[in-house]
Motif scaffolding. Structure first.
Motif, PDB file in Angstrom:
ATOM      1  N   CYS A 189       0.823  -1.217   0.000  1.00  0.00           N
ATOM      2  CA  CYS A 189       0.000   0.000   0.000  1.00  0.00           C
ATOM      3  C   CYS A 189       0.859   1.270   0.000  1.00  0.00           C
ATOM      4  CB  CYS A 189      -0.946   0.000   1.198  1.00  0.00           C
ATOM      5  SG  CYS A 189      -0.110  -0.029   2.794  1.00  0.00           S
ATOM      6  N   ASP A 190       2.143   1.137   0.360  1.00  0.00           N
ATOM      7  CA  ASP A 190       3.038   2.294   0.388  1.00  0.00           C
ATOM      8  C   ASP A 190       3.854   2.430  -0.892  1.00  0.00           C
ATOM      9  OD1 ASP A 190       2.261   3.045   2.963  1.00  0.00           O
ATOM     10  OD2 ASP A 190       3.704   1.675   3.889  1.00  0.00           O
ATOM     11  N   ILE A 191       3.808   1.428  -1.766  1.00  0.00           N
ATOM     12  CA  ILE A 191       4.596   1.452  -3.000  1.00  0.00           C
ATOM     13  C   ILE A 191       3.816   2.195  -4.077  1.00  0.00           C
ATOM     14  CG2 ILE A 191       5.651   0.070  -4.830  1.00  0.00           C
ATOM     15  CD1 ILE A 191       6.051  -2.150  -2.760  1.00  0.00           C
ATOM     16  N   THR A 192       4.364   3.312  -4.549  1.00  0.00           N
ATOM     17  CA  THR A 192       3.685   4.129  -5.557  1.00  0.00           C
ATOM     18  C   THR A 192       4.583   4.461  -6.746  1.00  0.00           C
ATOM     19  OG1 THR A 192       4.286   6.078  -4.232  1.00  0.00           O
ATOM     20  CG2 THR A 192       2.045   5.185  -3.947  1.00  0.00           C
ATOM     21  N   LYS A 193       5.781   3.872  -6.778  1.00  0.00           N
ATOM     22  CA  LYS A 193       6.700   4.126  -7.887  1.00  0.00           C
ATOM     23  C   LYS A 193       7.581   2.905  -8.102  1.00  0.00           C
ATOM     24  CE  LYS A 193       9.804   7.696  -9.726  1.00  0.00           C
ATOM     25  NZ  LYS A 193      10.412   9.036  -9.497  1.00  0.00           N
ATOM     26  N   ALA A 194       8.001   2.690  -9.341  1.00  0.00           N
ATOM     27  CA  ALA A 194       8.877   1.566  -9.647  1.00  0.00           C
ATOM     28  C   ALA A 194       9.847   1.940 -10.755  1.00  0.00           C
ATOM     29  CB  ALA A 194       8.059   0.345 -10.054  1.00  0.00           C
ATOM     30  N   VAL A 242       7.956   4.490 -13.438  1.00  0.00           N
ATOM     31  CA  VAL A 242       6.509   4.663 -13.514  1.00  0.00           C
ATOM     32  C   VAL A 242       5.962   4.936 -12.117  1.00  0.00           C
ATOM     33  CG1 VAL A 242       6.163   3.256 -15.581  1.00  0.00           C
ATOM     34  CG2 VAL A 242       6.133   2.164 -13.326  1.00  0.00           C
ATOM     35  N   THR A 243       4.893   5.717 -12.070  1.00  0.00           N
ATOM     36  CA  THR A 243       4.178   5.941 -10.813  1.00  0.00           C
ATOM     37  C   THR A 243       2.753   5.423 -10.977  1.00  0.00           C
ATOM     38  OG1 THR A 243       3.505   8.170 -11.476  1.00  0.00           O
ATOM     39  CG2 THR A 243       5.551   7.967 -10.223  1.00  0.00           C
ATOM     40  N   PHE A 244       2.132   5.101  -9.858  1.00  0.00           N
ATOM     41  CA  PHE A 244       0.788   4.525  -9.885  1.00  0.00           C
ATOM     42  C   PHE A 244       0.143   4.708  -8.520  1.00  0.00           C
ATOM     43  CE2 PHE A 244       4.252   1.499  -9.491  1.00  0.00           C
ATOM     44  CZ  PHE A 244       4.041   0.939  -8.246  1.00  0.00           C
ATOM     45  N   SER A 245      -1.171   4.606  -8.498  1.00  0.00           N
ATOM     46  CA  SER A 245      -1.898   4.751  -7.240  1.00  0.00           C
ATOM     47  C   SER A 245      -2.302   3.403  -6.640  1.00  0.00           C
ATOM     48  CB  SER A 245      -3.146   5.623  -7.440  1.00  0.00           C
ATOM     49  OG  SER A 245      -3.979   5.067  -8.442  1.00  0.00           O
ATOM     50  N   LYS A 246      -2.388   2.377  -7.491  1.00  0.00           N
ATOM     51  CA  LYS A 246      -2.785   1.049  -7.008  1.00  0.00           C
ATOM     52  C   LYS A 246      -1.734   0.017  -7.390  1.00  0.00           C
ATOM     53  CE  LYS A 246      -7.797   1.849  -7.169  1.00  0.00           C
ATOM     54  NZ  LYS A 246      -9.089   1.374  -7.714  1.00  0.00           N
ATOM     55  N   TYR A 247      -1.248  -0.701  -6.385  1.00  0.00           N
ATOM     56  CA  TYR A 247      -0.186  -1.676  -6.635  1.00  0.00           C
ATOM     57  C   TYR A 247      -0.654  -2.796  -7.559  1.00  0.00           C
ATOM     58  CZ  TYR A 247       3.785  -4.768  -5.804  1.00  0.00           C
ATOM     59  OH  TYR A 247       4.891  -5.555  -5.975  1.00  0.00           O
ATOM     60  N   GLU A 248      -1.932  -3.162  -7.490  1.00  0.00           N
ATOM     61  CA  GLU A 248      -2.423  -4.239  -8.352  1.00  0.00           C
ATOM     62  C   GLU A 248      -2.324  -3.868  -9.831  1.00  0.00           C
ATOM     63  OE1 GLU A 248      -6.198  -2.552  -6.229  1.00  0.00           O
ATOM     64  OE2 GLU A 248      -4.065  -2.930  -5.763  1.00  0.00           O
ATOM     65  N   ASN A 249      -2.450  -2.589 -10.153  1.00  0.00           N
ATOM     66  CA  ASN A 249      -2.262  -2.157 -11.531  1.00  0.00           C
ATOM     67  C   ASN A 249      -0.813  -2.367 -11.976  1.00  0.00           C
ATOM     68  OD1 ASN A 249      -4.934  -1.351 -11.765  1.00  0.00           O
ATOM     69  ND2 ASN A 249      -4.507   0.783 -11.232  1.00  0.00           N
ATOM     70  N   PHE A 250       0.112  -2.097 -11.070  1.00  0.00           N
ATOM     71  CA  PHE A 250       1.529  -2.322 -11.373  1.00  0.00           C
ATOM     72  C   PHE A 250       1.814  -3.810 -11.542  1.00  0.00           C
ATOM     73  CE2 PHE A 250       5.883  -3.039  -9.573  1.00  0.00           C
ATOM     74  CZ  PHE A 250       6.575  -2.643 -10.700  1.00  0.00           C
ATOM     75  N   GLU A 251       1.214  -4.647 -10.701  1.00  0.00           N
ATOM     76  CA  GLU A 251       1.413  -6.093 -10.835  1.00  0.00           C
ATOM     77  C   GLU A 251       0.943  -6.586 -12.193  1.00  0.00           C
ATOM     78  OE1 GLU A 251       1.400  -8.324  -6.639  1.00  0.00           O
ATOM     79  OE2 GLU A 251      -0.543  -7.428  -7.133  1.00  0.00           O
ATOM     80  N   LYS A 252      -0.159  -6.049 -12.674  1.00  0.00           N
ATOM     81  CA  LYS A 252      -0.670  -6.416 -13.993  1.00  0.00           C
ATOM     82  C   LYS A 252       0.322  -6.006 -15.085  1.00  0.00           C
ATOM     83  CE  LYS A 252      -4.602  -5.605 -17.102  1.00  0.00           C
ATOM     84  NZ  LYS A 252      -5.880  -4.886 -17.279  1.00  0.00           N
ATOM     85  N   GLU A 269      11.000  -1.073  -6.205  1.00  0.00           N
ATOM     86  CA  GLU A 269       9.628  -0.681  -5.912  1.00  0.00           C
ATOM     87  C   GLU A 269       9.675   0.121  -4.620  1.00  0.00           C
ATOM     88  OE1 GLU A 269       7.205  -4.163  -5.650  1.00  0.00           O
ATOM     89  OE2 GLU A 269       7.858  -4.970  -7.584  1.00  0.00           O
ATOM     90  N   TYR A 270       9.155   1.354  -4.636  1.00  0.00           N
ATOM     91  CA  TYR A 270       9.369   2.233  -3.503  1.00  0.00           C
ATOM     92  C   TYR A 270       8.313   3.338  -3.484  1.00  0.00           C
ATOM     93  CZ  TYR A 270      11.898   4.357  -7.414  1.00  0.00           C
ATOM     94  OH  TYR A 270      12.247   4.856  -8.642  1.00  0.00           O
ATOM     95  N   LYS A 271       8.433   4.229  -2.545  1.00  0.00           N
ATOM     96  CA  LYS A 271       7.478   5.321  -2.402  1.00  0.00           C
ATOM     97  C   LYS A 271       7.911   6.501  -3.263  1.00  0.00           C
ATOM     98  CE  LYS A 271       5.165   8.168   1.095  1.00  0.00           C
ATOM     99  NZ  LYS A 271       5.035   8.465   2.548  1.00  0.00           N
ATOM    100  N   ASN A 272       6.957   7.065  -3.987  1.00  0.00           N
ATOM    101  CA  ASN A 272       7.211   8.232  -4.819  1.00  0.00           C
ATOM    102  C   ASN A 272       7.493   9.440  -3.927  1.00  0.00           C
ATOM    103  OD1 ASN A 272       7.253  10.248  -6.732  1.00  0.00           O
ATOM    104  ND2 ASN A 272       5.110  10.039  -7.337  1.00  0.00           N
ATOM    105  N   ALA A 273       8.711   9.970  -4.008  1.00  0.00           N
ATOM    106  CA  ALA A 273       9.097  11.090  -3.140  1.00  0.00           C
ATOM    107  C   ALA A 273       8.429  12.398  -3.532  1.00  0.00           C
ATOM    108  CB  ALA A 273      10.609  11.259  -3.154  1.00  0.00           C
ATOM    109  N   LYS A 274       7.828  12.441  -4.711  1.00  0.00           N
ATOM    110  CA  LYS A 274       7.170  13.659  -5.165  1.00  0.00           C
ATOM    111  C   LYS A 274       5.739  13.795  -4.673  1.00  0.00           C
ATOM    112  CE  LYS A 274      10.120  16.064  -7.687  1.00  0.00           C
ATOM    113  NZ  LYS A 274      10.485  17.452  -7.331  1.00  0.00           N
ATOM    114  N   LEU A 275       5.208  12.759  -4.030  1.00  0.00           N
ATOM    115  CA  LEU A 275       3.840  12.831  -3.520  1.00  0.00           C
ATOM    116  C   LEU A 275       3.768  13.716  -2.284  1.00  0.00           C
ATOM    117  CD1 LEU A 275       2.609   9.139  -3.878  1.00  0.00           C
ATOM    118  CD2 LEU A 275       1.965  11.112  -5.255  1.00  0.00           C
TER     119      LEU A 275
END
Length: 275
Positions: A189-194, A242-252, A269-275
């Motif tokens: 839930c904390d991962i928003t960037k990869a 890439v950045t995303f709001s839902k990890y399941e979208n990234f898994e896809k 896979e980590y937290k987007n520092a720009k948020l």
């Protein structure tokens, strides 16, 4: 026990500032004069984690660091954006007309080249590190030699700032990544960037197809960088953030790219520092 952090440069450098800012707890600083040494100390377990500059808003990507992360299968566990303010500093009691040489890291000199066009009497000399140059000026009480470094470096090494904020573009940011030899454990839930790495066949539309997949999976592309494969002329690897709001979208997206692309791997896979 304090965490040991490898940085390029010494205390007072921008990497040191990031280390002290990013980590809340006390850290032991492992000073290295090259990024190769930073990585070597990390993979030989002389340090727990490393910090590497990856791109600058003025000078662009630092391609050798992309190559090091890829070659040694390092994992990005976080990122930090630092406002870079370059200052011209020298041993006290001098003015800019007294300065004949300015030493600093090549990236720092590049970011300040417009300023030095106004001072043709000054010779610019590339050096290993911003803060190390400031330290050397202080230790040797050098006259006629200045450094380009951080305000903290001037304070640590008792130098006088002759001109502050000399970078060409005042809004000057560098993106640093925090890397380890293994993935960190971060709640999904904390991962928003990869950060991703892959290769593609030489076919028309192959890159466009990948970008379409990212778009369809609701990924926002924040960076794309190609890097030549030295061992295979005219072949390239692509590095994508890439950045995303839902990890399941990234898994896809990961599952699809693993099939579509060659040599696909997740660099972090980590937290987007720009948020």
């Amino acid at each position: 026990m304090a965490k040991t952090v490898s940085i390029q440069g010494i205390k007072g450098s921008f990497h040191h500032i990031v280390a002290k800012t990013y980590f809340d707890s006390d850290v032991e600083i492992d000073e290295c004069m090259s990024f190769d040494k930073v990585v070597d100390n990390l993979i030989t377990k002389k340090s727990d984690v490393a910090i590497m500059a990856l791109e600058n808003s003025i000078a662009g990507s630092i391609l050798p660091n992309y190559a090091l992360i890829d070659k040694y299968n390092l994992h990005i566990i976080g990122e930090h954006y630092l406002d870079i303010q370059h200052n011209l500093m020298a041993f006290p009691g001098q003015n800019i007309e007294d300065i004949k040489e300015v030493h600093s890291h090549p990236m720092a000199l590049l970011q300040c080249k417009e300023f030095f066009k106004n001072y043709p009497h000054i010779t610019l000399i590339e050096d290993k590190d911003t803060a190390e140059t400031a330290d050397r000026i202080n230790k040797n009480k050098l006259q006629g030699v200045a450094a380009v470094a951080s305000k903290i470096a001037a304070e640590i090494f008792d130098l006088e700032i002759l001109v502050a904020s000399i970078q060409t573009i005042k809004e000057n940011e560098t993106r640093f990544v925090i890397v380890k030899t293994k993935n960190s454990v971060i709640d999904k839930c904390d991962i928003t960037k990869a950060s991703l790495r892959f290769e593609l066949d030489h076919k028309r539309g192959s890159l466009a197809s990948v970008l379409n997949v990212l778009s369809d999976c609701r990924m926002s592309l924040t960076k794309i960088q190609s890097l030549p494969k030295i061992e295979t002329p005219w072949q390239y690897a692509f590095f994508v953030d890439v950045t995303f709001s839902k990890y399941e979208n990234f898994e896809k997206a990961k599952a699809i790219l693993d099939i579509m692309a060659k040599e696909f791997k997740v660099l972090g896979e980590y937290k987007n520092a720009k948020l």
